[in-house]
Design a protein around this motif. Structure first.
Motif, mmCIF file in Angstrom:
data_model
loop_
_atom_site.group_PDB
_atom_site.id
_atom_site.type_symbol
_atom_site.label_atom_id
_atom_site.label_comp_id
_atom_site.label_asym_id
_atom_site.label_seq_id
_atom_site.Cartn_x
_atom_site.Cartn_y
_atom_site.Cartn_z
ATOM 1 N N CYS A 66 0.854 -1.173 0.000
ATOM 2 C CA CYS A 66 0.000 0.000 0.000
ATOM 3 C C CYS A 66 0.898 1.234 0.000
ATOM 4 O O CYS A 66 1.813 1.340 0.821
ATOM 5 N N ALA A 67 0.647 2.152 -0.903
ATOM 6 C CA ALA A 67 1.480 3.349 -1.005
ATOM 7 C C ALA A 67 1.250 4.304 0.159
ATOM 8 O O ALA A 67 2.102 5.130 0.456
ATOM 9 N N ILE A 68 0.132 4.189 0.829
ATOM 10 C CA ILE A 68 -0.191 5.110 1.915
ATOM 11 C C ILE A 68 0.370 4.621 3.248
ATOM 12 O O ILE A 68 1.116 5.327 3.921
ATOM 13 N N CYS A 69 0.036 3.393 3.627
ATOM 14 C CA CYS A 69 0.469 2.882 4.941
ATOM 15 C C CYS A 69 1.611 1.879 4.840
ATOM 16 O O CYS A 69 2.089 1.378 5.849
ATOM 17 N N GLN A 81 -8.895 -8.753 -1.669
ATOM 18 C CA GLN A 81 -8.274 -8.372 -0.407
ATOM 19 C C GLN A 81 -7.640 -6.989 -0.507
ATOM 20 O O GLN A 81 -7.652 -6.222 0.460
ATOM 21 N N LEU A 82 -7.088 -6.656 -1.663
ATOM 22 C CA LEU A 82 -6.547 -5.317 -1.854
ATOM 23 C C LEU A 82 -7.665 -4.275 -1.812
ATOM 24 O O LEU A 82 -7.528 -3.218 -1.191
ATOM 25 N N VAL A 83 -8.767 -4.586 -2.481
ATOM 26 C CA VAL A 83 -9.905 -3.674 -2.466
ATOM 27 C C VAL A 83 -10.460 -3.562 -1.054
ATOM 28 O O VAL A 83 -10.820 -2.465 -0.598
ATOM 29 N N GLY A 84 -10.520 -4.668 -0.328
ATOM 30 C CA GLY A 84 -10.987 -4.642 1.059
ATOM 31 C C GLY A 84 -10.099 -3.774 1.935
ATOM 32 O O GLY A 84 -10.584 -3.019 2.781
ATOM 33 N N HIS A 85 -8.809 -3.846 1.733
ATOM 34 C CA HIS A 85 -7.882 -3.011 2.490
ATOM 35 C C HIS A 85 -8.125 -1.535 2.165
ATOM 36 O O HIS A 85 -8.170 -0.695 3.061
ATOM 37 N N TRP A 86 -8.282 -1.237 0.895
ATOM 38 C CA TRP A 86 -8.506 0.147 0.482
ATOM 39 C C TRP A 86 -9.814 0.689 1.062
ATOM 40 O O TRP A 86 -9.858 1.811 1.584
ATOM 41 N N GLU A 87 -10.892 -0.124 1.003
ATOM 42 C CA GLU A 87 -12.204 0.340 1.494
ATOM 43 C C GLU A 87 -12.225 0.524 3.005
ATOM 44 O O GLU A 87 -12.843 1.456 3.510
ATOM 45 N N THR A 88 -11.541 -0.349 3.734
ATOM 46 C CA THR A 88 -11.610 -0.261 5.198
ATOM 47 C C THR A 88 -10.580 0.698 5.782
ATOM 48 O O THR A 88 -10.864 1.375 6.766
ATOM 49 N N LYS A 89 -9.419 0.786 5.201
ATOM 50 C CA LYS A 89 -8.345 1.594 5.790
ATOM 51 C C LYS A 89 -8.237 2.998 5.181
ATOM 52 O O LYS A 89 -7.890 3.946 5.865
ATOM 53 N N HIS A 90 -8.472 3.096 3.875
ATOM 54 C CA HIS A 90 -8.218 4.367 3.186
ATOM 55 C C HIS A 90 -9.408 4.760 2.307
ATOM 56 O O HIS A 90 -9.258 5.021 1.119
ATOM 57 N N ALA A 91 -10.569 4.831 2.876
ATOM 58 C CA ALA A 91 -11.780 5.136 2.101
ATOM 59 C C ALA A 91 -11.754 6.561 1.549
ATOM 60 O O ALA A 91 -12.387 6.841 0.526
ATOM 61 N N TYR A 95 -8.453 4.282 -5.044
ATOM 62 C CA TYR A 95 -7.742 3.001 -5.135
ATOM 63 C C TYR A 95 -6.388 3.187 -5.806
ATOM 64 O O TYR A 95 -5.406 2.569 -5.430
ATOM 65 N N ALA A 96 -6.341 4.064 -6.806
ATOM 66 C CA ALA A 96 -5.090 4.308 -7.533
ATOM 67 C C ALA A 96 -4.032 4.942 -6.627
ATOM 68 O O ALA A 96 -2.841 4.735 -6.815
ATOM 69 N N GLU A 97 -4.458 5.728 -5.661
ATOM 70 C CA GLU A 97 -3.514 6.303 -4.707
ATOM 71 C C GLU A 97 -2.978 5.240 -3.749
ATOM 72 O O GLU A 97 -1.832 5.281 -3.335
ATOM 73 N N CYS A 98 -3.843 4.307 -3.405
ATOM 74 C CA CYS A 98 -3.462 3.244 -2.470
ATOM 75 C C CYS A 98 -2.567 2.206 -3.144
ATOM 76 O O CYS A 98 -1.527 1.814 -2.573
ATOM 77 N N PHE A 99 -2.935 1.755 -4.304
ATOM 78 C CA PHE A 99 -2.165 0.734 -5.048
ATOM 79 C C PHE A 99 -1.947 1.234 -6.477
ATOM 80 O O PHE A 99 -2.646 0.844 -7.409
ATOM 81 N N PRO A 100 -0.933 2.087 -6.690
ATOM 82 C CA PRO A 100 -0.742 2.658 -8.033
ATOM 83 C C PRO A 100 -0.280 1.646 -9.077
ATOM 84 O O PRO A 100 -0.520 1.833 -10.274
ATOM 85 N N ASN A 101 0.354 0.557 -8.666
ATOM 86 C CA ASN A 101 0.894 -0.411 -9.631
ATOM 87 C C ASN A 101 -0.083 -1.541 -9.954
ATOM 88 O O ASN A 101 0.194 -2.340 -10.845
#
Length: 104
Positions: A66-69, A81-91, A95-101
């Protein structure tokens, strides 16, 4: 003529059999030690500690993070699971900011 004195064989013709079956000295020990040392030398360069193994440690198990945490995710994790992490931790972020690659 000189005749060496050897002990008599236990039964006729067995003296040469006795010489052929004696131990070979330290040849086997040396070969095993050499084999063990070569295996140890080969395994040392495969990514242990220190600078030599840094690349192997960081790239082999991590697929993305995750680029943020900076939470690591292995490459075998599913996108759900990546989408779940983005929705719960960095709503608040995209999504592109959280996982740019990783494409959504």
């Amino acid at each position: 003529a000189f005749r060496p004195s050897f002990p008599p064989p236990p039964f006729p013709g067995s003296y040469f059999l006795f010489l052929d079956t004696m131990g070979g000295g330290n040849g086997l020990k040396s070969a095993m030690s050499r084999e063990r040392n070569n295996a140890k030398k080969e395994s040392e360069g495969k990514g242990g500690g220190g600078k030599e193994g840094l690349k192997a440690r960081t790239e082999s198990s991590l697929g993305t993070s995750c680029a943020i945490c900076r939470a690591p995710f292995t490459s075998t994790k599913m996108k759900a699971q990546l989408v779940g992490h983005w929705e719960t931790k960095h709503a608040k972020n995209t999504y592109a900011e959280c996982f740019p690659n990783v494409p959504m």
